[in-house]
Design an enzyme around this catalytic site. Structure first.
Site, PDB file in Angstrom:
ATOM      1  N   ASN A   1       0.852  -1.191   0.000  1.00 33.04           N
ATOM      2  CA  ASN A   1       0.000   0.000   0.000  1.00 33.04           C
ATOM      3  C   ASN A   1       0.887   1.240   0.000  1.00 33.04           C
ATOM      4  OD1 ASN A   1       0.472   0.850   2.873  1.00 33.04           O
ATOM      5  ND2 ASN A   1      -0.406  -1.188   3.235  1.00 33.04           N
TER       6      ASN A   1
ATOM      7  N   LYS B   1       9.088 -17.017 -10.017  1.00 32.85           N
ATOM      8  CA  LYS B   1       8.271 -15.996 -10.674  1.00 32.85           C
ATOM      9  C   LYS B   1       7.119 -16.682 -11.426  1.00 32.85           C
ATOM     10  CE  LYS B   1       8.435 -12.367 -14.090  1.00 32.85           C
ATOM     11  NZ  LYS B   1       9.031 -12.023 -15.354  1.00 32.85           N
TER      12      LYS B   1
ATOM     13  N   PHE C   1      -4.656   3.773  14.952  1.00 27.70           N
ATOM     14  CA  PHE C   1      -5.104   4.738  13.965  1.00 27.70           C
ATOM     15  C   PHE C   1      -6.336   4.167  13.267  1.00 27.70           C
ATOM     16  CE2 PHE C   1      -1.947   8.176  13.078  1.00 27.70           C
ATOM     17  CZ  PHE C   1      -1.094   7.905  14.131  1.00 27.70           C
TER      18      PHE C   1
HETATM   19  N1  CTP Z   1      -4.143  -2.876  12.287  1.00 31.55           N
HETATM   20  C1  CTP Z   1      -3.349  -3.903  12.762  1.00 31.55           C
HETATM   21  N2  CTP Z   1      -3.370  -5.127  12.160  1.00 31.55           N
HETATM   22  C2  CTP Z   1      -4.150  -5.341  11.084  1.00 31.55           C
HETATM   23  C3  CTP Z   1      -4.961  -4.296  10.574  1.00 31.55           C
HETATM   24  C4  CTP Z   1      -4.944  -3.071  11.200  1.00 31.55           C
HETATM   25  O1  CTP Z   1      -2.624  -3.692  13.742  1.00 31.55           O
HETATM   26  N3  CTP Z   1      -4.132  -6.537  10.501  1.00 31.55           N
HETATM   27  C5  CTP Z   1      -4.157  -1.583  12.996  1.00 31.55           C
HETATM   28  C6  CTP Z   1      -3.564  -0.422  12.240  1.00 31.55           C
HETATM   29  O2  CTP Z   1      -2.183  -0.282  12.514  1.00 31.55           O
HETATM   30  C7  CTP Z   1      -4.370   0.747  12.781  1.00 31.55           C
HETATM   31  C8  CTP Z   1      -5.719   0.143  13.134  1.00 31.55           C
HETATM   32  O3  CTP Z   1      -5.494  -1.260  13.220  1.00 31.55           O
HETATM   33  O4  CTP Z   1      -3.815   1.243  13.982  1.00 31.55           O
HETATM   34  C9  CTP Z   1      -6.851   0.374  12.189  1.00 31.55           C
HETATM   35  O5  CTP Z   1      -6.509   0.082  10.886  1.00 31.55           O
HETATM   36  P1  CTP Z   1      -7.542   0.289   9.702  1.00 31.55           P
HETATM   37  O6  CTP Z   1      -6.941  -0.207   8.436  1.00 31.55           O
HETATM   38  O7  CTP Z   1      -8.116   1.685   9.734  1.00 31.55           O
HETATM   39  O8  CTP Z   1      -8.747  -0.606  10.117  1.00 31.55           O
HETATM   40  P2  CTP Z   1      -9.026  -2.144  10.073  1.00 31.55           P
HETATM   41  O9  CTP Z   1      -8.999  -2.619  11.479  1.00 31.55           O
HETATM   42  O10 CTP Z   1      -8.151  -2.852   9.098  1.00 31.55           O
HETATM   43  O11 CTP Z   1     -10.548  -2.152   9.612  1.00 31.55           O
HETATM   44  P3  CTP Z   1     -11.193  -1.825   8.164  1.00 31.55           P
HETATM   45  O12 CTP Z   1     -10.218  -2.292   7.147  1.00 31.55           O
HETATM   46  O13 CTP Z   1     -12.448  -2.572   8.226  1.00 31.55           O
HETATM   47  O14 CTP Z   1     -11.422  -0.334   8.157  1.00 31.55           O
END
Ligand code: CTP
Length: 394
Positions: free
Chosen positions: A201, A281, A318
Site C-alpha cells: 500500500n 516468478k 489509527f
Molecule cells: N491494524 C493492525 N493489524 C491489522 C490491521 C490493522 O494492527 N491486521 C491496525 C492499524 O495499525 C491501525 C488500526 O489497526 O492502527 C486500524 O486500521 P484500519 O486499516 O483503519 O482498520 P481495520 O482494522 O483494518 O478495519 P477496516 O479495514 O475494516 O477499516
C-alpha cells in the site's frame, strides 16, 4: 537559558531566579546584543555559572562549549527570543555562540518571542515560527500590552512566572515518560505473491517515524517495528526492528508488547495475504486472459494487543476512514480495546499517506474528541505524544 538582544532581556535574571528557586540548575548563553540590555555579572550572580557568550574564547582556546552544553541541559529556553534568532534557527544558521548551541541542541526547546507588533506580524516571522513549531520547538506566545517603542499591541514577552510554569509543566510530564517503554508500528506491509511481486500500500511510515522521534525525545525507550520504508530513525533511544509482512510485524509486536508501558500502532497493515506464496516468478498462462489470487486474512495486530493489554498499559491505534468517520473510529476504539484512537479521513486534503502534513481527530475512551488542524506530521506527533503522556501518568 538563551538570552537575545531585546528590551525584555531585563527580565531574564528574574526568570533565572524563578528556575533556580524551582530546583533547576541554570547556565546562560547570550548573544552580544543581549549584553546591551543585561550584564554578564548579573546573570552569573543569579545563575551561579559562567555565562557562555563567545565561540572563540581566548581563555579557553580548545573549548567546544557549544557541544558540551547541549548535553548539559535537560531543556533549553530562549527568553527573550528576537526575530533575528528565530530566523537563524528556522534556517539553521550558526554564526555565534548561542545560535551554534541551539543548532546542536536535541532536547525540549522553548522560545519566548518578544518584539514589536509589526515584526511579529511580518510574513517572514510567521513563516519561521511555523517552521520551528514543525521542528518540535515549543513556542510560548507573546502577550499584548505596552511595548518599549511606546505603542501598545502584541509582542510583549510572556511574564517570567508563566514561562517558568510552561517549562515546569512540560518537564514534569516528560519526566513521567522517562525510561518508559513504548512500541510503535509504522509503514506498510508487503505480502508476497511470488519471488518478484507483492501486495502493498502507499504508506510511507512518516507519521510513525515522527512519533518514534518525538517519544524518544521525551525520554521514552522506543521499540519501532517498521515495515518496508526508506526512512531513517535518528534518536539513540529508538530500537528499530525491520519487518516485511503483516505476520512478521505481528510476531515482533506481540513479542515486545508485554515489556512495554504503551503501544501506538500506526502501520498500514495489509488485511489480506495470498494464501500461497510462490518462491519462483509466476508465468503468464498462454491460454488465459485473467488470473485469480486467493487471499486469506492476516491477524489483526492491534486487536490482539487489545486482548493482551493489562492494567497500566496504554494502547492506541489509527483509523483510516472514508465514510462515517467518527462513528467507525469509535467502533474500532471499543472493539480493539483501545485507550485512544487517531482518526484520519481520506477526504482531508494534505492528510494521510505520503504527505508531510496530516489532519487528525483524537478520540479517547472517555468520549473526549479533539479535532486537529492540518499540520506537519511532527506537530501531529507532538499532539499524540501529549495525549499519551497524559494517560500514562494518570
Ligand atoms: N491494524 C493492525 N493489524 C491489522 C490491521 C490493522 O494492527 N491486521 C491496525 C492499524 O495499525 C491501525 C488500526 O489497526 O492502527 C486500524 O486500521 P484500519 O486499516 O483503519 O482498520 P481495520 O482494522 O483494518 O478495519 P477496516 O479495514 O475494516 O477499516
Amino acid at each position: 537559558m538563551g538570552i537575545t538582544g531585546g528590551i525584555a532581556a531585563y527580565k531574564a535574571p528574574m526568570l533565572v531566579r524563578l528556575l533556580v528557586k524551582a530546583g533547576a540548575e541554570v547556565t546562560c548563553a547570550v548573544t552580544e546584543h543581549a549584553l546591551q540590555f543585561v550584564t554578564e555579572l548579573t546573570l552569573e550572580t543569579v545563575s551561579g555559572h559562567r555565562v557562555y557568550k563567545d565561540l572563540f574564547d581566548r581563555q579557553n582556546p580548545h573549548s567546544t562549549e557549544h557541544i558540551s552544553l547541549k548535553d548539559w541541559g535537560d531543556a533549553m529556553v530562549v527568553a527573550p527570543a528576537t526575530a533575528n534568532i528565530i530566523g537563524k534557527m528556522a534556517s539553521g544558521i550558526a554564526d555565534d555562540a548561542l545560535s551554534t548551541l541551539l543548532l546542536s541542541f536535541r532536547k525540549p526547546l522553548f522560545l519566548a518571542p518578544a518584539m514589536n507588533t509589526q515584526m511579529l506580524e511580518s510574513p517572514a516571522l510567521k513563516r519561521n515560527i511555523e517552521m520551528l513549531r514543525a521542528d518540535g520547538v515549543n513556542i510560548i506566545e507573546s502577550t499584548s500590552g505596552e511595548l518599549a517603542c511606546g505603542t501598545s499591541g502584541d509582542g510583549r514577552m510572556e511574564e517570567p512566572e508563566n514561562i517558568a510554569k510552561a517549562l515546569e509543566e512540560t518537564l514534569t510530564a516528560n519526566s513521567r515518560c522517562n525510561g518508559k517503554r513504548v512500541l510503535i508500528t509504522a509503514g506498510p506491509t508487503y505480502e508476497k505473491i511470488d519471488a518478484v511481486r507483492f501486495i502493498g500500500n502507499f504508506s510511507t511510515g512518516k507519521m510513525g517515524f515522527a512519533l518514534a522521534e518525538e517519544l524518544a525525545l521525551r525520554g521514552f525507550e522506543v521499540v519501532l517495528v517498521a515495515g518496508p520504508t526508506h526512512l531513517t530513525a535518528h534518536h539513540p533511544n529508538i530500537e528499530r526492528i525491520d519487518v516485511t509482512s503483516a505476520r512478521e510485524m505481528y510476531d515482533a509486536a506481540t513479542t515486545h508488547f508485554p515489556s512495554c508501558d504503551a503501544a501506538i500502532l500506526s502501520a498500514a497493515v495489509a488485511d489480506f495475504r495470498p494464501d500461497h506464496q510462490a518462491d519462483y516468478k509466476i508465468k503468464k498462462q498462454s491460454d488465459s486472459d485473467d488470473m485469480t489470487l486467493h487471499l486469506v486474512q492476516n491477524p489483526d495486530i492491534l486487536a490482539t494487543l487489545g486482548k493482551m493489554k493489562h492494567d497500566g498499559q496504554v494502547l492506541a491505534g489509527f483509523a483510516l476512514e472514508t465514510d462515517n468517520e467518527l462513528e467507525n473510529a469509535k467502533k474500532k476504539l471499543t472493539k480493539k480495546n483501545l485507550d485512544f484512537i487517531v482518526l484520519n479521513s481520506l477526504h482531508d486534503k494534505g492528510a494521510g499517506f505520503g504527505h508531510d502534513t496530516n489532519k487528525v481527530t483524537i478520540i479517547d475512551r472517555n468520549g473526549s474528541i479533539t479535532v486537529g488542524e492540518l499540520k506537519s506530521k511532527q506537530a501531529v506527533a507532538i499532539d499524540i505524544a501529549d495525549k499519551l503522556a497524559a494517560l500514562i501518568s494518570s
